[in-house]
Design an enzyme around this catalytic site. Structure first.
Site, PDB file in Angstrom:
ATOM      1  N   ALA A 158       0.872  -1.171   0.000  1.00 18.82           N
ATOM      2  CA  ALA A 158       0.000   0.000   0.000  1.00 18.82           C
ATOM      3  C   ALA A 158       0.911   1.224   0.000  1.00 18.82           C
ATOM      4  CB  ALA A 158      -0.878  -0.016   1.240  1.00 18.82           C
ATOM      5  N   GLY A 203       0.456  -4.837   0.877  1.00 16.96           N
ATOM      6  CA  GLY A 203      -0.733  -4.810   0.030  1.00 16.96           C
ATOM      7  C   GLY A 203      -0.502  -5.476  -1.319  1.00 16.96           C
ATOM      8  N   GLU A 214      -1.034  -9.003  -0.704  1.00 16.69           N
ATOM      9  CA  GLU A 214      -2.475  -9.156  -0.431  1.00 16.69           C
ATOM     10  C   GLU A 214      -3.296  -9.064  -1.715  1.00 16.69           C
ATOM     11  OE1 GLU A 214      -2.033  -6.082   2.585  1.00 16.69           O
ATOM     12  OE2 GLU A 214      -2.919  -7.449   4.052  1.00 16.69           O
ATOM     13  N   GLU A 246       4.404  -5.156   7.123  1.00 15.52           N
ATOM     14  CA  GLU A 246       3.715  -4.064   7.823  1.00 15.52           C
ATOM     15  C   GLU A 246       4.230  -3.858   9.239  1.00 15.52           C
ATOM     16  OE1 GLU A 246       2.235  -6.411   5.999  1.00 15.52           O
ATOM     17  OE2 GLU A 246       0.687  -5.508   4.738  1.00 15.52           O
TER      18      GLU A 246
END
Ligand code: HXC
Length: 257
Positions: A65, A108, A111, A131
């Site tokens: 992300a 992300g 993911e 993360e």
């Protein structure tokens, strides 16, 4: 239609989406989320498309992300705005989506790859959920989908240490379905997508639905669900065609594809 963060094209019956933020190693910001959800929705609605491939660059599928976008976010803002909630729409695509992963698939990025139906990885791929190194935890499904894919031991290892795993380890762990040489990645992913797109679309979509339901249901309920879908396919012309073609030793001509 042109997009700010994606390159979108069709190759026969395959939709090809390339994440295109090279300056940020394809970091996933809100625009990527919104555009990807819109593209997958459009492909779902397009009768000419039977499967989709999502890929990134040679160096990065996606490095996570967008940290710079998240940096100043506060709790109330993220809660009220349902920050990253839109990724559920990406995961809700009804047609098969293959992730073709080269280079970094972190946070992300990992993911997103796991939201796809299966992952074909280049030998250069690196997966991880780093993360924890940023003072947070996975937020787009990493703690849930990774655990289902590779089991508790390896998921805990990756989520708690933030380390990366290479393509060989990822294949051994069951995260990726195939590992190929870097120069073969797109050829392999597009060929798999073309193969899927050549089959009866209702059967393909029900197959996806059935496998996905296995992650949600008890075995008895899952078997019941599968059997009902199986029964329903006998209402399709493509079942008649597929089986008639087998008996006549010819190639099937599926109508719904
Ligand atoms: C924003 C990013 C980024 C990210 C890289 N960049 N990753 N920008 N968000 N996730 C930017 C860098 O700031 C840099 O921009 C440019 O991309 C190139 O990256 P470098 O670090 O210079 O490249 P390199 O040295 O090759 O290192 C590659 C890397 C490293 C190991 C992948 O970039 C890295 O560690 N990235 C962060 C990985 C990460 O922590 N991901 C998880 C994010 S959190 P400039 O402008 O300096 O050139 C997450 C949470 C998801 O994903 C769940 C809820 C949202």
């Amino acid at each position: 239609m042109s997009y700010e963060t994606l390159l979108v094209e069709t190759r026969g019956r395959v939709g090809l989406v390339t994440l295109n933020r090279p300056q940020a190693l394809n970091a996933l910001n809100s625009t990527v989320m919104r555009e990807l959800a819109a593209v997958l929705k459009a492909f779902d609605a397009d009768n000419e498309i039977g499967a989709v491939v999502v890929t990134g660059s040679e160096k990065a599928f996606a490095a996570g992300a967008d940290i710079k976008e998240m940096q100043t976010l506060d709790f109330v803002e993220s809660y009220l705005g349902d920050f990253i909630g839109g990724w559920d729409q990406v995961a809700a695509a009804r047609k098969p989506v293959i992730a073709a992963v080269s280079g970094y698939a972190l946070g992300g990025g990992c993911e997103l790859a796991m939201m796809c139906d299966f992952i074909i990885a280049s030998e250069t791929a690196k997966f991880g959920q780093p993360e924890i190194t940023l003072g947070v935890i996975p937020g787009m499904g990493g703690s849930q989908r990774l655990t289902r894919a590779v089991g508790k031991a390896k998921a805990m290892d990756l989520v708690l240490t933030g380390r990366m795993m290479d393509a060989t380890e990822a294949e051994r762990a069951g995260l990726v379905s195939r590992v190929v040489a870097p120069e073969k990645l797109m050829e392999e992913a597009l060929a798999a997508a073309e193969k899927i797109a050549s089959f009866s679309l209702p059967a393909v979509m029900m197959a996806k639905e059935a496998v996905n339901r296995s992650l949600e249901l008890t075995l008895a309920e899952g078997l019941r669900f599968e059997r009902r879908l199986f029964h329903s396919l006998f209402a399709t012309e493509d079942q008649k065609e597929g089986m008639a073609a087998f008996a006549a030793k010819r190639k099937p001509e599926f109508k719904h594809r």
